[in-house]
Design a protein around this motif. Structure first.
Motif, PDB file in Angstrom:
ATOM      1  N   SER A 201       0.821  -1.205   0.000  1.00 12.97           N
ATOM      2  CA  SER A 201       0.000   0.000   0.000  1.00 12.97           C
ATOM      3  C   SER A 201       0.854   1.254   0.000  1.00 12.97           C
ATOM      4  O   SER A 201       1.913   1.310   0.640  1.00 12.97           O
ATOM      5  CB  SER A 201      -0.902   0.005   1.244  1.00 12.97           C
ATOM      6  N   PHE A 202       0.360   2.271  -0.701  1.00 11.13           N
ATOM      7  CA  PHE A 202       0.988   3.584  -0.652  1.00 11.13           C
ATOM      8  C   PHE A 202       0.795   4.242   0.714  1.00 11.13           C
ATOM      9  O   PHE A 202       1.501   5.201   1.040  1.00 11.13           O
ATOM     10  CB  PHE A 202       0.400   4.499  -1.728  1.00 11.13           C
ATOM     11  N   SER A 203      -0.163   3.750   1.497  1.00 11.41           N
ATOM     12  CA  SER A 203      -0.436   4.381   2.790  1.00 11.41           C
ATOM     13  C   SER A 203       0.151   3.588   3.958  1.00 11.41           C
ATOM     14  O   SER A 203      -0.238   3.795   5.106  1.00 11.41           O
ATOM     15  CB  SER A 203      -1.954   4.549   2.981  1.00 11.41           C
ATOM     16  N   TRP A 204       1.070   2.689   3.680  1.00 16.15           N
ATOM     17  CA  TRP A 204       1.775   1.984   4.745  1.00 16.15           C
ATOM     18  C   TRP A 204       3.166   2.567   4.921  1.00 16.15           C
ATOM     19  O   TRP A 204       3.866   2.865   3.956  1.00 16.15           O
ATOM     20  CB  TRP A 204       1.925   0.500   4.414  1.00 16.15           C
ATOM     21  N   ARG A 205       3.562   2.707   6.171  1.00 17.70           N
ATOM     22  CA  ARG A 205       4.928   3.146   6.473  1.00 17.70           C
ATOM     23  C   ARG A 205       5.771   1.897   6.738  1.00 17.70           C
ATOM     24  O   ARG A 205       5.357   1.021   7.504  1.00 17.70           O
ATOM     25  CB  ARG A 205       4.937   4.072   7.694  1.00 17.70           C
ATOM     26  N   PRO A 206       6.962   1.786   6.121  1.00 19.05           N
ATOM     27  CA  PRO A 206       7.790   0.580   6.272  1.00 19.05           C
ATOM     28  C   PRO A 206       8.456   0.502   7.634  1.00 19.05           C
ATOM     29  O   PRO A 206       9.667   0.694   7.790  1.00 19.05           O
ATOM     30  CB  PRO A 206       8.816   0.710   5.141  1.00 19.05           C
ATOM     31  N   THR A 207       7.665   0.236   8.670  1.00 14.86           N
ATOM     32  CA  THR A 207       8.154   0.061  10.027  1.00 14.86           C
ATOM     33  C   THR A 207       7.693  -1.310  10.518  1.00 14.86           C
ATOM     34  O   THR A 207       6.981  -2.029   9.829  1.00 14.86           O
ATOM     35  CB  THR A 207       7.578   1.147  10.952  1.00 14.86           C
ATOM     36  N   TRP A 208       8.137  -1.678  11.715  1.00 18.59           N
ATOM     37  CA  TRP A 208       7.577  -2.872  12.349  1.00 18.59           C
ATOM     38  C   TRP A 208       7.129  -2.512  13.743  1.00 18.59           C
ATOM     39  O   TRP A 208       7.917  -2.042  14.538  1.00 18.59           O
ATOM     40  CB  TRP A 208       8.588  -4.017  12.429  1.00 18.59           C
ATOM     41  N   PRO A 209       5.839  -2.698  14.069  1.00 18.75           N
ATOM     42  CA  PRO A 209       4.784  -3.110  13.143  1.00 18.75           C
ATOM     43  C   PRO A 209       4.571  -2.064  12.036  1.00 18.75           C
ATOM     44  O   PRO A 209       4.910  -0.888  12.211  1.00 18.75           O
ATOM     45  CB  PRO A 209       3.541  -3.210  14.029  1.00 18.75           C
ATOM     46  N   VAL A 210       4.004  -2.491  10.943  1.00 21.83           N
ATOM     47  CA  VAL A 210       3.669  -1.580   9.854  1.00 21.83           C
ATOM     48  C   VAL A 210       2.676  -0.543  10.377  1.00 21.83           C
ATOM     49  O   VAL A 210       1.769  -0.873  11.140  1.00 21.83           O
ATOM     50  CB  VAL A 210       3.048  -2.354   8.673  1.00 21.83           C
ATOM     51  N   GLU A 211       2.854   0.712   9.985  1.00 19.96           N
ATOM     52  CA  GLU A 211       1.962   1.776  10.424  1.00 19.96           C
ATOM     53  C   GLU A 211       1.224   2.383   9.240  1.00 19.96           C
ATOM     54  O   GLU A 211       1.746   2.432   8.121  1.00 19.96           O
ATOM     55  CB  GLU A 211       2.756   2.882  11.135  1.00 19.96           C
ATOM     56  N   ILE A 212       0.005   2.841   9.511  1.00 24.24           N
ATOM     57  CA  ILE A 212      -0.765   3.576   8.508  1.00 24.24           C
ATOM     58  C   ILE A 212      -0.279   5.015   8.503  1.00 24.24           C
ATOM     59  O   ILE A 212      -0.134   5.639   9.551  1.00 24.24           O
ATOM     60  CB  ILE A 212      -2.268   3.532   8.806  1.00 24.24           C
ATOM     61  N   ALA A 213      -0.020   5.550   7.326  1.00 22.35           N
ATOM     62  CA  ALA A 213       0.430   6.928   7.193  1.00 22.35           C
ATOM     63  C   ALA A 213      -0.336   7.592   6.067  1.00 22.35           C
ATOM     64  O   ALA A 213      -1.116   6.956   5.358  1.00 22.35           O
ATOM     65  CB  ALA A 213       1.935   6.973   6.908  1.00 22.35           C
ATOM     66  N   GLU A 214      -0.133   8.883   5.905  1.00 19.81           N
ATOM     67  CA  GLU A 214      -0.732   9.572   4.779  1.00 19.81           C
ATOM     68  C   GLU A 214      -0.153   9.012   3.483  1.00 19.81           C
ATOM     69  O   GLU A 214       1.000   8.582   3.434  1.00 19.81           O
ATOM     70  CB  GLU A 214      -0.445  11.079   4.871  1.00 19.81           C
TER      71      GLU A 214
END
Length: 385
Positions: A201-214
């Motif tokens: 997704s374009f609205s996922w931030r590549p972190t762990w856990p994955v985060e929702i972002a703009e």
């Protein structure tokens, strides 16, 4: 519009049987249908983006890092055209041993992301919350009591969050992404709706856990290509969850014309259909233009796809509308009439997603009320009458 009572067919079940478990597979054409329903004239599928992609490809070549490279010059000027399959192009460039070609492929992945980002953002800015309205209608259809179907969840190839917006903001539900994704959803007590984003997704931030972002952030996504790099987390987990979700009765494909570039996905469908230890294979219904379903059937005959004009009950109504005739089954038409029906459907059905939802609702309304808590589906059918 008053529809005749549908005849019984092989898919009719006794009322005492459990509802059929339905999974949806969404492609770019589904989001295109949602945007079109809300009034957008933008073209969000690959063929609608290709001219912009080609222009940006030329811009990348003209940068200092690549300009003057004879091979890339020949590629950009003589090989890449409006008929180029962009997914195949990226794969071939990545497979080229020369580092400069691989660098060029990486830049083109950024080009693809930027072009699609801008197109989606423009649609959302112009439509506001209406951009996800058709998805919300689909979700609300599955809230109709005694419909004989249970929404098991979604598989989606789309990078956008149109579906998620409909689930969370229009329908007040929460989402199960199949992997650990940190969201800001409310305290909805109902079971989350599975939404397995197979390509990220374009609205996922590549972190762990994955985060929702703009959606303005780079996102966490698998670039287009013939081979999808799904071995790393979270994609390995999501694809595993997809296999489990496909323990269903019906897979409805909306806006996705499976082709040679979708080999991993086709393998998943084949093995979950025909590699089961017990139970019958699920049915595949294609909600799209009949000629696209015909190509899919010819390329992958073992999937036994059911195109729009042959859907139980609904297909006969489609034929009546496109031919201006009485409802009749596609199999009962002679070869000439079948060809005429396919051609007419291709030209007259501008939004298969919306058109199918309308006929689905009109047939459902013959023997049950369409009332739900939100009445989105009921309002959609009433406005379409």
């Amino acid at each position: 519009m008053t529809l005749p009572a549908p005849a019984l067919n092989r898919s009719d079940r006794d009322l005492t049987e459990a509802p059929r478990r339905v999974v949806y597979l969404l492609g770019a054409g589904a989001t295109q249908g949602a945007a079109q329903f809300a009034g957008s004239t933008a073209n969000l599928v690959m063929r609608g983006l290709i001219e912009r992609l080609l222009a940006c490809t030329s811009d990348v070549y003209e940068e200092d890092a690549f300009e003057g490279h004879p091979g890339l010059k020949r590629l950009v000027n003589d090989v890449v055209t409006a008929d180029t399959d962009f997914e195949q192009l990226l794969t071939f460039l990545e497979d080229t041993p020369a580092g400069r070609y691989q660098e060029f492929a990486q830049r083109l992945e950024t080009v693809f992301s930027t072009v699609l980002h801008e197109a989606l953002e423009d649609v959302r800015a112009k439509l506001g919350d209406d951009h996800s309205a058709l998805y919300a209608v689909l979700l609300d259809m599955h809230e109709v009591a005694d419909s004989g179907e249970h929404l098991a969840g979604f598989l989606t190839l789309n990078y956008d969050n149109f579906l998620e917006h409909a689930i969370e903001h229009r329908c007040g539900r929460s989402i199960d992404y199949g992997a650990q994704v940190t969201t800001q959803t409310g305290d909805d007590q109902r079971e989350p709706i599975p939404v397995l984003k197979l390509h990220g997704s374009f609205s996922w931030r590549p972190t762990w856990p994955v985060e929702i972002a703009e959606e303005g952030n780079p996102g966490l996504w698998i670039p287009p290509g013939i081979r999808k790099a799904k071995g790393d987390y979270p994609f390995n987990v999501i694809w595993g969850a997809a296999r489990e979700l496909l323990d269903c009765d019906v897979l409805r494909i909306i806006g996705c014309n499976l082709g040679p570039n979708d080999w991993d996905l086709v393998s998943l469908l084949f093995t979950t259909m025909h590699g089961r230890e017990s139970g019958r294979p699920y049915e595949i219904e294609v909600i799209g233009r009949p000629n696209g379903a015909a190509r899919m059937s010819e390329t992958f005959p073992y999937l036994d796809v059911c195109p729009l004009l042959e859907l139980p009950e609904i297909g006969a109504q489609f034929i009546a509308e496109v031919l201006g005739s009485e409802p009749q089954e596609f199999a009962d038409l002679d070869e000439t009439e079948q060809g005429r029906a396919i051609e007419a459907a291709g030209s007259k059905i501008s939004n298969p997603f919306q058109h199918w939802l309308r006929l689905k609702g009109e047939l459902m309304h013959l023997d049950r009320p369409l009332d739900t808590d939100l009445d989105l589906f009921k309002g959609f059918i009433e406005e379409s009458a």
